[in-house]
Structure formats: C-alpha cells, structure tokens
Design a protein around this motif. Structure first.
Motif, PDB file in Angstrom:
ATOM      1  N   ILE B 407       0.842  -1.213   0.000  1.00 47.64           N
ATOM      2  CA  ILE B 407       0.000   0.000   0.000  1.00 47.64           C
ATOM      3  C   ILE B 407       0.873   1.258   0.000  1.00 47.64           C
ATOM      4  N   LYS B 408       1.930   1.197   0.800  1.00 47.91           N
ATOM      5  CA  LYS B 408       2.864   2.327   0.865  1.00 47.91           C
ATOM      6  C   LYS B 408       3.554   2.512  -0.486  1.00 47.91           C
ATOM      7  N   ALA B 409       4.003   1.381  -1.052  1.00 43.77           N
ATOM      8  CA  ALA B 409       4.781   1.438  -2.293  1.00 43.77           C
ATOM      9  C   ALA B 409       3.960   2.018  -3.449  1.00 43.77           C
ATOM     10  N   VAL B 410       2.673   1.651  -3.533  1.00 41.86           N
ATOM     11  CA  VAL B 410       1.870   2.138  -4.667  1.00 41.86           C
ATOM     12  C   VAL B 410       1.166   3.458  -4.355  1.00 41.86           C
ATOM     13  N   LEU B 416      -8.586   3.730   1.948  1.00 40.44           N
ATOM     14  CA  LEU B 416      -8.810   2.560   1.094  1.00 40.44           C
ATOM     15  C   LEU B 416      -7.936   1.386   1.566  1.00 40.44           C
ATOM     16  N   GLY B 417      -6.666   1.695   1.814  1.00 41.78           N
ATOM     17  CA  GLY B 417      -5.743   0.643   2.280  1.00 41.78           C
ATOM     18  C   GLY B 417      -6.207   0.050   3.598  1.00 41.78           C
ATOM     19  N   GLY B 418      -6.669   0.911   4.494  1.00 43.17           N
ATOM     20  CA  GLY B 418      -7.143   0.430   5.798  1.00 43.17           C
ATOM     21  C   GLY B 418      -8.340  -0.487   5.644  1.00 43.17           C
ATOM     22  N   ALA B 419      -9.294  -0.064   4.810  1.00 41.06           N
ATOM     23  CA  ALA B 419     -10.489  -0.894   4.597  1.00 41.06           C
ATOM     24  C   ALA B 419     -10.108  -2.230   3.965  1.00 41.06           C
ATOM     25  N   TRP B 420      -9.156  -2.183   3.046  1.00 36.17           N
ATOM     26  CA  TRP B 420      -8.702  -3.404   2.357  1.00 36.17           C
ATOM     27  C   TRP B 420      -8.062  -4.380   3.354  1.00 36.17           C
ATOM     28  N   MET B 421      -7.179  -3.841   4.192  1.00 36.41           N
ATOM     29  CA  MET B 421      -6.511  -4.711   5.173  1.00 36.41           C
ATOM     30  C   MET B 421      -7.509  -5.224   6.210  1.00 36.41           C
TER      31      MET B 421
END
Lengths: 96, 595
Positions: B407-410, B416-421
């Motif tokens: 998530i950091k790299a892209v 969004l990243g939080g919801a995904w994880m």
C-alpha cells in the motif's frame, strides 16, 4: 502412554509395559522437537526479521506495543480508540 | 466428551435405524430433559452465563467517578469545535482522548481481576521473566523506557506547539484560507502521530516487579473448580479430572509464555498456535499420558468460551463506520465465504465439508475466532480446526508485512488501504498493527472494518449450524423435520446468540459512550474476555494433546487446504479492494471525507 507394538509384550501387557529403548527414543524425540523449536524462535525467526520490510514492521510492533497476536477486537486496545474516533468524526463532524 | 469434534462419539444421542421396507439408514436424534444438565452444549451455556452475570454484577454498580460528567463535557467540546472550525482541531482531538479515559476496568476491583487473570508477561531471552521480575530488573527496564519516553514526550510537545500555532494562524484568517487550514490539518496529524508514540512509550515506563506464579496457581484452582461442576454432571470422575487439569493448565501457561516472547509477538504468533504446537509435541513424542485425558475436553472449553464470545458480538458497533463499512465487512465476507466453500466442493473436491467450511470461514471472516465458532457449529474434527488455525497464523504473519508495504509502495490512499486490510487480514491484532504502521487514519479504518467483520461470527455460526443440521448431516433421500433439526442443532449456539442479543440490548440501552466504558471496557475486556482467552487456550492445548501427526497429514493430502486458502484469499483481496474503492470513493465520498 501410547505404546509401540514392537516390544515383547502381550496385548494385555501393552497397556502397562513399554520397552526402555522405546521410552528413551520418545524422550529423545521430545527434546529434539524442543530444540528445533528453540532454533526457530531464537535463530531462524530473528534472522528472517532482518529482511528490510519485515524489520520495519517488527520494530513498529515492538515500539507501539500493539497486540498483533490478538484474535478478536476485544484483545486490541486500538479498536476501541478507532471506534471512538470514527463515531466522533461522524457525530461531531467539522463543517457539518 | 473426548477430544474429537465430530458427532460420532458413543455418548451422542444419535441412533441409527433402518427404515422398514427400505435399506436407507436414517439417523434419528433425540433430546431429553436431562440433556439440560448432562450435555456439554447446555453446560457451556449455563457456565458462560454465570460468568457474564458475575461480570455484570461486578462492573455495573461500579461506574468510574464522574463518568457521565466527563463524557458530557467531552461531547460539548466536540460539538463546539465541530461548529467552530472546518477541520478537527487540537481541542477536538483532546476531547476524543478524554472520552476514552474512563474505563470501568481501571477501578480497583477491575485492576485486581486483571492481575488475577493475567497471562505470563513479555520476555526476550529469559523465559523466567514471563513469571518473575525482581525490583532490580524492573528498575533497569524502567530506566531504559524512561529515556525513550522523555525523548518521545519532547517530540510530542514540540509537535503540539506547532499544531496549536498552525491552528491559531488558520483561525486568525477566520478559517477561510484553504492553505492555512490544510497546514493546520497536517500539523495536527503530525502531533497525533507523536502523541501516539509518546503514549506507547509512557506505557512502558510503568514497569513494576511481579511474581505471577501465585496468581496463576490461584487461577488454576478457580478454573478447575469452575469446570469440575460440568465434569461431575457429565458423569466423569473429579478425582481423575483435577490432576489432569493441572497438566493441561501448565501446557496452556507455556503457550501463553511463548506468545509473550518478543520476536514471536512481533510475528503475531499467538497462544492458539503455541498451545497446539506444545500439545502436538507432547502427544507425538512421549505421548499424552492417559491420566491427562480426563481434562482433555476440547468441546467443553471451546463451547463455554464461545458463549462468552457471544457477549462480545455487539450489534450496535456495526454502524461505527457507516454504510461503506457494512458493505466491505458484511456483504463481501459472506460472498467470499460461500464462493470459497463452493469452490472447495466443486473444483477442489475436498472430501470433508467441515474442513472446507472451517477454512473458508477462517479465511473470509476473522481467522482463528471464526474458525473456532464455525468448527464447533458444524462439528468439525479437531485436526481440521488445527489445520485452519495453522494456515491462518501463517498467512496473517505474511499479510501483516506484505499489505502495508504494498500500500505504501503504490501510494494507495490510507482509508482505502485500511479498509482493504481490515477486510482481508485474518487476525484483528495483525490488522491493527498493519494499519497503525501506515497511519492513524489507516489504523482507524482497518480496525473498525475488522471489528464490524468480527460481529459477523454469530450470524455465520448460526447459519452453518442450521445448514449442517438441515442439509449436510442427513442421508440422501432423508426428509428432515423441524424437530429433527432441533435435536441435531448444537445447542451452545443458542447460548452464543442469546449472549450476543442480551449484551447488544444492554449496549443500546446504555448509549454508545456509557456502554463503551461499562460494557466494552468493563464487563467484557475486564472480565469475560480474559476468561474466554484462557478457555480457548485450554481448548487448543487439548486439541494438540489429542492429535496425531498422521491424522493431520491425512487432512492435508494433496495440499488442497492450502490451495483453498490461497484461492479464497485471492478472491477476497480482489473483491474487498473493489468494494472498498466503490463504497469509500464513489458512493459515499462524504463519509470518507469525514474520517
């Protein structure tokens, strides 16, 4: 205790007697298993942790004190913080 | 009842009959009134409810001093600040922090209970420090932590000064300058990050000498007596149970000790894994001694623990993050669960449906806790639960590192990243760690989505239990009547659901703020959860002690469980990301803006 059939015992005796060599083998297996576990915990796992992305997260988990092994939300203090924040962010949202 | 979770035990009230005129074997289950005090399903309900009632009696009359006033004051500040500025101000955050402070479990009795039920402490290289820390060692740790805290505190104060300055500048422009408002928001975010680091560092300075042995011995006696009630009613010998329980409890303590080891903690390898490992090592090397078997009561411990877990399923929390959270956690999860199960049956042709559904639930819902509930609801074999737990722990450790790094790299937005994880990483603790690694915002979204997903366990367990009774456990051509379903139904699920409904009603009637202080941070985290963890640890220890490596290998045949997990998780990753993007950025961007 579980017994192995290669001892010179009758069926009835199987329940009670175990060859000394078998006993020794079993204890040797126990100590070997514990040794393998020790190697994993104190040698392999810390070595793998040296890989850059793993190291970053591991250091973060150590310093933040987050219970990364918690099974349920009640085992993680941060879930309570998150819930309070989000509820406040919705109920008392700046600018309406 | 022995350690197998399958329904084929001799004392199960299932008898087989051959229909006259046909050769169809029909399983006919019956129920008796005596089941109420002789069967572990009901005993688990009674014992679980005794704990919950005791918890309510302990905590409800002991509200923290000035709780209502503190909450009212914090809410009035939040309201005022929300009206004053177009962003979350320093005072807004301080009021949020103030609201979190009162906790029923921080009252003197709560602290005593926590000390008494405490697990072994953390350690790095000397396992004895999990149990004993003398004054000198405590001082060394304290001094080390104090240095870090002073540094973190200085950074926090500097960040606060910058945040307050930026806010003042924005205010002096009547909050009309977009640039100044943005600058203040960024400075406040930095302060929050520094504040959290200082708070974490401060916790580590409160090191006190301890000797956990007397408390553990006391807890062992209390738990042995508590479980002996059911053991006696089930017709087992107490004389045999007590010494056996000592052995199981000691192995459980060793599992907790390993959970506390510094490196293992960082990997997120919890007590469930260690309890199974230690149990397996014993049973497959020297063999589990026969005299230990009377306390190897997998189902009894699991079901009692699950009734307590039911109380933690508070439906009022589902709306914590609004509709997008429900879509990510409550729509995607059942779709992934059912799809993975069908994939396992139709494509992989996994012979054991119970193994299939346990892994599917474990992977799609929330890891070990979902696996336990589902396995108990469908009466999966202990080896199947062991496999699911192993897979979950392994993938959780991997995803906890890979997902935030990716998530950091892209440069994915943190909401969004939080919801995904939150929707995909199995264990709640790992979700919080991965989220916090990104940012506070990612942590809040990830942890809340996971918490909402946690609430799904009750519904899943109930549906699986009904489906298994009505469809899976009947012979082909057999018509299942409603009473038959009732007879076969795992009754502890009713206790599990009842606990959830009762506590949800309590939660609603108290209002979120008070309920958080009294129920969440009192009866649950300060009592029921502590005991529930011990019960699950005893259950996993029992599973390990009763499992044979060969049987375990048999279930892993062809690597199908691994393939099922990987395929299901891949689908979960794609669907969760898609749903999170649509919900948080396309359908409800106004909710995302508030986070």
């Amino acid at each position: 205790m579980r017994v192995r059939p290669n001892c010179n015992t009758t069926d009835g005796e199987l329940e009670r007697k175990v060859c000394p060599s078998t006993v020794a083998r079993r204890w040797a297996r126990l100590f070997l298993s514990l040794f393998v576990l020790w190697v994993f915990v104190f040698v392999v796992a810390p070595l793998v942790q040296q890989l850059p992305p793993i190291k970053q997260i591991a250091t973060f988990v150590r310093e933040s004190g987050i219970n990364a092994s918690a099974l349920y939300y009640t085992g993680v203090e941060e879930t309570a913080h998150a819930e309070t924040y989000l509820r406040n962010a919705t109920e008392y949202s700046p600018g309406g | 009842m022995p350690a197998d979770m399958s329904p084929t035990e001799p004392d199960e009230i299932v008898r087989q009959e051959i229909n006259e005129g046909t050769d169809v074997v029909v399983e006919r289950a019956t129920s008796q009134w005596s089941d109420l005090w002789k069967k572990e399903d009901y005993l688990a309900i009674w014992l679980g409810f005794i704990i919950l009632i005791v918890g309510l009696l302990i905590y409800l009359p002991r509200a923290p001093k000035g709780m209502n006033e503190k909450i009212a004051e914090a809410n009035s500040i939040l309201k005022r600040e929300a009206e004053r500025a177009p962003f979350k101000t320093v005072a807004w955050y301080k009021a949020t922090d103030a609201k979190r402070k009162p906790k029923a479990m921080d009252e003197p009795l709560g602290k005593t209970i926590t000390t008494f039920t405490n697990k072994p402490h953390g350690w790095t290289s000397n396992p004895l420090q999990a149990f004993i820390l003398n004054a000198e060692q405590a001082e060394v740790r304290k001094a080390k932590a104090a240095l870090k805290y002073e540094e973190a505190k200085a950074k926090k104060e500097a960040a606060l000064a910058r945040a307050a300055g930026a806010e003042l500048a924005a205010e002096s422009a009547n909050f009309e300058s977009h640039q100044l408002n943005e600058g203040a928001t960024a400075a406040i975010d930095d302060w929050r990050q520094a504040n959290r680091q200082a708070s974490d560092a401060r916790k580590k300075t409160s090191v006190k000498p301890y000797n956990q042995f007397p408390y553990l011995a006391g807890l062992m006696v209390v738990l042995a007596v508590f479980f002996s009630v059911g053991i006696k009613l089930m017709g087992c010998s107490l004389k045999k149970f007590f010494p056996a329980f000592v052995f199981v409890f000691i192995v459980a303590v060793l599992a907790y000790m390993m959970e506390g080891q510094a490196t293992m903690k960082e990997y997120g390898f919890g007590y469930a894994l260690w309890a199974i490992i230690f149990g397996l090592i014993i049973s497959n090397t020297v063999g589990t001694p026969r005299w230990v078997m009377p306390a190897v009561q997998v189902e009894y411990y699991i079901k009692t623990g699950l009734v307590l877990l039911g109380a933690e399923i508070l439906f009022g929390k589902i709306l914590a993050i609004g509709i997008p959270g429900i879509f990510v956690a409550w729509i995607v999860t059942p779709i992934v669960l059912v799809s993975t199960f069908i994939f396992g049956q139709k494509v992989l042709k996994i012979t054991s449906k119970t193994l299939n559904i346990t892994i599917s639930a474990d992977m799609s819902v929330c890891g070990v806790s979902a696996a336990i509930a589902t396995a108990a609801a469908c009466r999966a074999k202990k080896e199947e639960l062991t496999l699911s737990v192993g897979l979950s722990m392994m993938f959780t450790a991997i995803m906890m590192v890979v997902m935030p790094t990716f998530i950091k790299a892209v440069g994915m937005p943190h909401v969004l990243g939080g919801a995904w994880m939150g929707g995909t990483i199995d264990a709640t603790g790992a979700v919080a760690a991965a989220g916090a690694f990104l940012s506070d915002r990612a942590l809040y979204v990830a942890a809340t989505v996971k918490m909402i997903q946690n609430m799904l366990i009750g519904v899943i367990a109930f549906c699986v239990a009904v489906y298994w009774c009505a469809r899976v456990e009947c012979a082909p051509g057999q018509r299942v009547r409603a009473m038959e379903i009732w007879h076969r139904f795992p009754k502890f699920v009713l206790g599990f659901i009842a606990a959830s409904i009762i506590f949800s009603l309590f939660y609603e009637s108290m209002g979120n703020d008070v309920a958080d202080v009294m129920l969440d941070q009192g009866v649950l985290r300060g009592f029921a959860t502590l005991l529930r963890d011990w019960f699950f640890c005893l259950a996993f220890t029992s599973i390990g002690l009763a499992t044979n490596f060969r049987e375990l290998a048999h279930h892993f045949k062809g690597g199908k469980p691994l393939i099922l997990y990987v395929c299901g998780q891949s689908f979960n990753l794609i669907l969760t990301l898609t749903m999170a993007y649509i919900m948080f950025y396309k359908v409800f961007p106004q909710i995302t803006a508030k986070i």
